[in-house]
Design a protein around this motif. Structure first.
Motif, PDB file in Angstrom:
ATOM      1  N   GLN A  69       0.907  -1.243   0.161  1.00  0.00           N
ATOM      2  CA  GLN A  69       0.102  -0.015   0.147  1.00  0.00           C
ATOM      3  C   GLN A  69       0.701   1.333   0.076  1.00  0.00           C
ATOM      4  O   GLN A  69       0.506   2.247  -0.648  1.00  0.00           O
ATOM      5  CB  GLN A  69      -0.911  -0.063   1.235  1.00  0.00           C
ATOM      6  CG  GLN A  69      -2.108   0.812   1.116  1.00  0.00           C
ATOM      7  CD  GLN A  69      -3.273   0.180   2.024  1.00  0.00           C
ATOM      8  OE1 GLN A  69      -2.857   0.091   3.124  1.00  0.00           O
ATOM      9  NE2 GLN A  69      -4.512   0.416   1.702  1.00  0.00           N
ATOM     10  N   GLY A 107       2.160   2.035  -3.483  1.00  0.00           N
ATOM     11  CA  GLY A 107       1.128   2.807  -4.385  1.00  0.00           C
ATOM     12  C   GLY A 107       1.267   4.252  -3.974  1.00  0.00           C
ATOM     13  O   GLY A 107       1.132   4.983  -4.752  1.00  0.00           O
ATOM     14  N   LEU A 108       1.188   4.317  -2.524  1.00  0.00           N
ATOM     15  CA  LEU A 108       0.937   5.602  -2.198  1.00  0.00           C
ATOM     16  C   LEU A 108       2.054   6.751  -2.457  1.00  0.00           C
ATOM     17  O   LEU A 108       1.817   7.928  -2.731  1.00  0.00           O
ATOM     18  CB  LEU A 108       0.652   5.792  -0.586  1.00  0.00           C
ATOM     19  CG  LEU A 108       0.264   7.088   0.111  1.00  0.00           C
ATOM     20  CD1 LEU A 108      -0.697   7.724  -0.433  1.00  0.00           C
ATOM     21  CD2 LEU A 108       0.267   6.923   1.700  1.00  0.00           C
ATOM     22  N   PHE A 128       1.700   7.648  -6.244  1.00  0.00           N
ATOM     23  CA  PHE A 128       0.696   8.593  -6.331  1.00  0.00           C
ATOM     24  C   PHE A 128       1.305  10.198  -5.734  1.00  0.00           C
ATOM     25  O   PHE A 128       0.908  11.226  -6.558  1.00  0.00           O
ATOM     26  CB  PHE A 128      -0.590   8.309  -5.302  1.00  0.00           C
ATOM     27  CG  PHE A 128      -1.434   9.402  -5.464  1.00  0.00           C
ATOM     28  CD1 PHE A 128      -2.382   9.866  -6.646  1.00  0.00           C
ATOM     29  CD2 PHE A 128      -2.067   9.978  -4.384  1.00  0.00           C
ATOM     30  CE1 PHE A 128      -3.175  10.549  -6.416  1.00  0.00           C
ATOM     31  CE2 PHE A 128      -2.777  10.729  -4.352  1.00  0.00           C
ATOM     32  CZ  PHE A 128      -3.513  10.995  -5.309  1.00  0.00           C
TER      33      PHE A 128
END
Lengths: 309, 309, 309, 309
Positions: free
Chosen positions: D283, D286-287, D290
């Motif tokens: 997670q 991905g963050l 982003f």
């Protein structure tokens, strides 16, 4: 009958200056969220200040909610009570008034005991006729339920139809529960949407929280579901400053936003709940202008336009 | 109108096997303590499991208590509630049914604040018509009130007629309050009489607790008042093993004793309250035989005879 | 090597007026209880204010205790620490100085977890060379261990040699543990001996507590063991007013009694611990005179004479 | 001598796989933040897992920090301890090793008492030679200090040079303190920067928190100070998803990010602290992608470029 997938706003209970329930505002809020097309609402949760209300007042809120919903959306009723017998009695009340589901959280006892919590859910599920949303929110209940305990409770009680996943870290718990539950149960995101993006990534079925702009949560969830993950992230990130502001302790901040949206006449919090801190109103004005400049919050907001999608 | 001096038993709420309120047992208990000549009773306290009852059930208990008391003794009603508005509403209910006084404890809020607790008492005292017993019992409320805070609350609210002094060490707090209060207010001993002798030495006006043998507390207080301090100590010390046993956590122990005294039909505790621990019943039998051999506890006991006075 | 059966006083740590450790008093206390013939002592428990001491000071207390004991009695050292690594480090220190056993209680973590507590004991038992006393005292630790969890921990860790049973109701827990443990483990009574008689009835192996008159606990246990149950009850009941007085919160009361016994030079409690409440000293004088009139508490007391046996 | 204005990262304590302190990583972190030009660092706070370390280990961390800082930045040392005497002893240790200031939070006692907390600060300030940062962080201490209490403490103790404002809602408390303090004291933002923008608006003097990208906090503060409020908001809002992710309970998330930044060799958390939840690492990947796509986090990041300023 709802499948507990989608957006289910938790409603505040509006009060007049004398702290009596403001039914007109309650109807206005219900009409507004129904107009947004949400899948349901929850009344009498923590945000609803249910713990500061008498049974008679609670009953009245349920009646108004069911009337206003008129079948357009599910009505979930918080019926948690320190006494199991009373939880069941409140559940019967909600059922008799036409509610669709119950939200049930365990109460802290002097000696914590997972078997006793399991017994609580077993008795409640056996004693009520409506589906039950198991609320896992240690911050308000003081009760910590392990993944194994929840899995056992879900396995033993077919009446449990949904989990409101509010134990931090919530995304990790959703992931662990997904692996451990003996049957598939939708899990909804709470905590004011603070971890909304992270929860969705791990399998949340939607929102069941009091963030004052449910249309944002709808747009976030819709983008996510149709596979537009970049847009989903952008929506959540864009509104995150407001989410963080609202998620500050106490219900006063949220009620102030609802007031500005024209949904409730006044932001009164029942004593001894804390009123809005001095200075927060001005801060909120600046924040709203930053997050959605020029937008009239008294109308449903156009999320796509605001994030530039 | 009571002067809050003497012995005021806190009553358990008897339940049937299905956990419904057992009115007949409630009347039996009320009749028994009235027959003992106690100055009053308190219903719907912690021992009364008030927090596990619905408003309707609470109302019924008050009705039965007032009817049974028939003016022979004061009826004090616990009306503590997390919401101030609801506390006042419960107070109005009790007043309308003929109760004599209210017992009020503050509720824990996320950020403890003595000014807010003071405001709670100010609002309640302004909103009710009956005298108020301020209950200072951090173990159940989680609220710690300093001596200065209580003194201020008493000074600002003439409606506060009594303090139930249950913050440990209780004797020291009674002594400190005696020096700090702006007017004389009777202070009553709770905590199952565990510190009864020490509290009396520091100025307690009597008992307001659930020890299942109120006649012991009456004898203790009477001996103390007439200046027979040696006898007073002897009485308290003699029954202390039973006091200690009863003061174990949970209400099940006390209900079992009440059952043996024939005052309630069954010792049912409402879920999720803990039932009597296995083995405790046998232990109690041995203890009663040690403390008062051969005595029929179904009758008022002869304290003087038991302690050999 | 002790079998954890008998009387093991928990020692206070004496401080001088400047709050430095008063070694001379510590030696006096150790010599006194060794002279009584107790089976062992525990240093650096809650009563020992271990949590207010530096590691260096703790080490010094252990050194003095081992030296003073000179093999006449076992020395158990409290080594509980929020960090497992540090618990093991403290355990190594105690072992290197010649201590006989360690007392270990778990620490509260934000999310309570019985598996993590089990892991704590597994790591500690694997990391230390001395037998471990598992302390079950939720009132000070905030950690609740179920009977099943303790049984599992005992089963998995041969190093656990004793349970200090201080979870209320303690007698009921001792009884439940006796039935559940996979092997026999002595269980010792704490909590200031408040429930001593009840615990013995359910299988306690003796005392591990700070009551300032260990000779009373020795007499109580001896009477019980030789089958004189009536005398055992009488002894415990006779001293119960003093036990109750001492068991009031804080260590100041107990230190005041130790001071009167001539065992420590002063009753100083380390800041921010509460000092003796005003008025308590006078109350204690009256109480001692009531419980043991004319007795010189600076000498070992003659329990049989006092209770008239 | 620092004026407690600017950015003062709270440092994690790096551990090797065997949980021993990883000095090399500690030096790497110190060098990195010194290279960023921060005004100071705090070691041995909650994030530093100070409560799980022995005194000897703490001393070592302070030694390394002072050596690495080489006067380029202030070194603040957390010395909170349940015992006042030990707090002062730790303060003397830090001073003797060349630290610049102490961070001190009060400890929870069974009966909360603002006068006792005030006395704690008075004794500590009188007993130490370094300026004191008063840490107001109820979530970790369990101690709630009212605005009035803090104002009194600041007024009575010239040694208090800074307040770490971590009581929620923090912006409101900073505003209230600004009005109530008897002299100007810088207040620093903690809580992982979660409310950073709101705090700055109300008068925060900067950051004293463990967010793993101090360069973001520097850029935020710099933009704010030079009056570019729009940019300041943009910077904070841009990184808010990461701030929210990092602010999840436990130190494991933050250590994982520090590991990815190449600042610590491994993300080990001392037992019984929770390790990184399964799934969180993915997670996080991905963050980060982003929030700062394509950015090498092993180098100081270019905040302006990332937010497109």
């Amino acid at each position: 009958m709802t499948d507990f997938t989608g957006v289910f706003p938790i409603l505040a209970t509006p009060f007049r200056d004398d702290e009596s329930v403001d039914e007109a505002s309650l109807r206005a809020m219900l009409g507004f969220v129904a107009g947004l097309g949400v899948e349901g609402v929850t009344v009498l949760g923590v945000l609803g200040e249910a713990n500061r209300m008498s049974d008679r007042e609670r009953e009245n809120v349920v009646r108004v909610a069911v009337e206003s919903a008129r079948g357009r959306m599910a009505v979930i009723v918080g019926v948690s009570h320190p006494g199991t017998h009373a939880t069941i009695e409140l559940g019967a009340m909600a059922a008799s008034l036409g509610a669709d589901a119950l939200m049930v959280a365990p109460s802290a006892e002097p000696v914590p005991s997972e078997p006793r919590v399991a017994d609580y859910y077993a008795r409640v599920c056996a004693g009520v006729t409506l589906p039950v949303v198991l609320q896992d929110h240690p911050a308000s209940t003081g009760v910590h339920m392990s993944v194994a305990a929840i899995a056992r409770i879900v396995g033993e009680n077919p009446g449990i139809a949904c989990i409101k996943a509010e134990a931090v870290p919530s995304a990790a718990k959703i992931e662990a529960l997904s692996a451990a539950l003996p049957r598939r149960v939708p899990m909804l995101t709470g905590l004011g949407a603070l971890y909304g993006q992270f929860d969705l990534e791990k399998g949340s079925s939607g929102y069941n929280t009091g963030f004052a702009f449910p249309e944002v949560l709808q747009a976030h969830l819709a983008a996510w579901r149709r596979g537009d993950r970049a847009l989903a992230r952008r929506i959540w990130a864009h509104f995150l400053p407001l989410i963080v502001f609202e998620q500050q302790p106490g219900v006063a901040v949220r009620k102030e936003i609802l007031r500005r949206r024209g949904l409730i006449a006044g932001g009164i919090v029942r004593h001894p709940g804390a009123a809005l801190a001095a200075g927060s109103a001005a801060q909120l004005t600046g924040l709203l202008e930053f997050v959605m400049p020029g937008v009239d919050v008294r109308q449903p907001i156009d999320v796509a336009a605001i994030v530039g999608a």
